[in-house]
Design an enzyme around this catalytic site. Structure first.
Site, PDB file in Angstrom:
ATOM      1  N   ASP A 198      39.141  49.087  77.855  1.00 50.19           N
ATOM      2  CA  ASP A 198      39.501  47.537  78.243  1.00 50.19           C
ATOM      3  C   ASP A 198      40.451  46.994  77.696  1.00 50.19           C
ATOM      4  O   ASP A 198      41.608  47.898  76.970  1.00 50.19           O
ATOM      5  CB  ASP A 198      38.137  46.648  77.893  1.00 50.19           C
ATOM      6  N   LYS A 247      40.771  43.920  82.347  1.00 51.01           N
ATOM      7  CA  LYS A 247      41.128  42.995  83.077  1.00 51.01           C
ATOM      8  C   LYS A 247      42.300  43.561  84.177  1.00 51.01           C
ATOM      9  O   LYS A 247      43.178  44.222  83.684  1.00 51.01           O
ATOM     10  CB  LYS A 247      41.588  41.859  82.497  1.00 51.01           C
ATOM     11  N   MET A 303      34.147  35.289  72.240  1.00 46.45           N
ATOM     12  CA  MET A 303      34.509  34.945  73.740  1.00 46.45           C
ATOM     13  C   MET A 303      34.177  33.583  74.207  1.00 46.45           C
ATOM     14  O   MET A 303      33.589  33.368  75.204  1.00 46.45           O
ATOM     15  CB  MET A 303      33.992  36.143  74.715  1.00 46.45           C
TER      16      MET A 303
END
Length: 257
Positions: A35, A56, A171
């Site tokens: 990631d 992403k 996050m």
């Protein structure tokens, strides 16, 4: 023949904080599925030919977890040695548990390789210990980004507000106003210190500090963006006493004091 999948934690992003085992597996793997959180230097050290981005995408889209699960099984069934590379530790809000279950369900051997979790390392490199004999005898790790398909949040912010220890939210920059409101509504003092650490251990690391009352404005004024860690509790104020002598992370000149 079935290959092995290694669920590897890359730590908070500094390549020097990779474990020896993580580095060896990355170098010897046939494929690395990663990631965005392992950090730019770590990702750039992996040959493009064996690197697959399952993080992403352009335009704000994310690779579905179902695709990543399926891809891990496909590669293993091709007798590939696969590293599933994650930021921090795979089993700390990294979906490593979900992937482990999926691999086991499909008969794929796997190995968990711990990483230095950013929940501890992030505050640490900013000069903030998550526990301290004079300030906090407990610490709670919380996600600020729950599964959006849940009917309701599984986080009891009111209960967390009464622990008297440190809260570390991963996050959680985007939803900062929401849980700050939850904590203050539950009685947590407005003057409680708060720190935001953006891109901890990365070359462009930044830190911003405030209180429950001011931290949303501090975030906006400093332009703090994900990935970032929120530290709530008295330990956040200890940074001010050590920051002038702290040599971790980025050039102190770009940090937000």
């Amino acid at each position: 023949m079935t290959g092995t999948v290694y669920l590897v934690g890359s730590g908070p992003g500094d390549p020097d904080l990779l474990t020896v085992k993580a580095r060896r597996l990355i170098e010897t793997a046939d494929v690395v599925l990663h990631d965005k959180l392992p950090g730019p230097e770590i990702l750039e050290s992996i040959p493009a030919a064996k690197r697959e981005d399952v993080g992403k995408r352009a335009g704000g889209e994310w690779t579905p977890q179902e695709y990543t699960n399926r891809r891990l099984v496909e590669l293993a069934n091709e007798d590939q040695t696969v590293v599933r590379l994650k930021g921090g530790d795979p089993f700390v809000f990294g979906r490593g548990g979900e992937e482990a279950e999926h691999l086991a369900e499909h008969g794929v051997p796997f190995e968990y390789v711990p990483g230095v979790t950013s929940a501890i390392a992030g505050p640490g490199v900013a000069g903030i210990p998550v526990t301290h004999r004079e300030h906090a005898s407990s610490v709670s790790f919380v996600t600020g980004h729950e599964d959006p398909t849940k009917d309701e949040s599984a986080i009891d912010w009111a209960a967390l507000a009464t622990t008297g220890g440190t809260l570390v939210v991963l996050m959680g920059v985007g939803k900062l106003p929401l849980y700050i409101d939850e904590l203050t509504s539950a009685g947590m003092a407005l003057e409680t210190p708060v720190a935001l650490i953006e891109r901890a251990t990365w070359p462009d690391q930044r830190v911003a500090v405030g209180t429950l009352e001011t931290i949303v404005d501090v975030r906006d004024e400093a332009g703090i963006e994900p990935p970032a860690i929120t530290v709530i509790g008295d330990v956040a104020a200890t940074r001010a006493r050590v920051v002038d002598f702290l040599r971790n992370g980025a050039d102190p000149g770009v940090w937000k004091k």
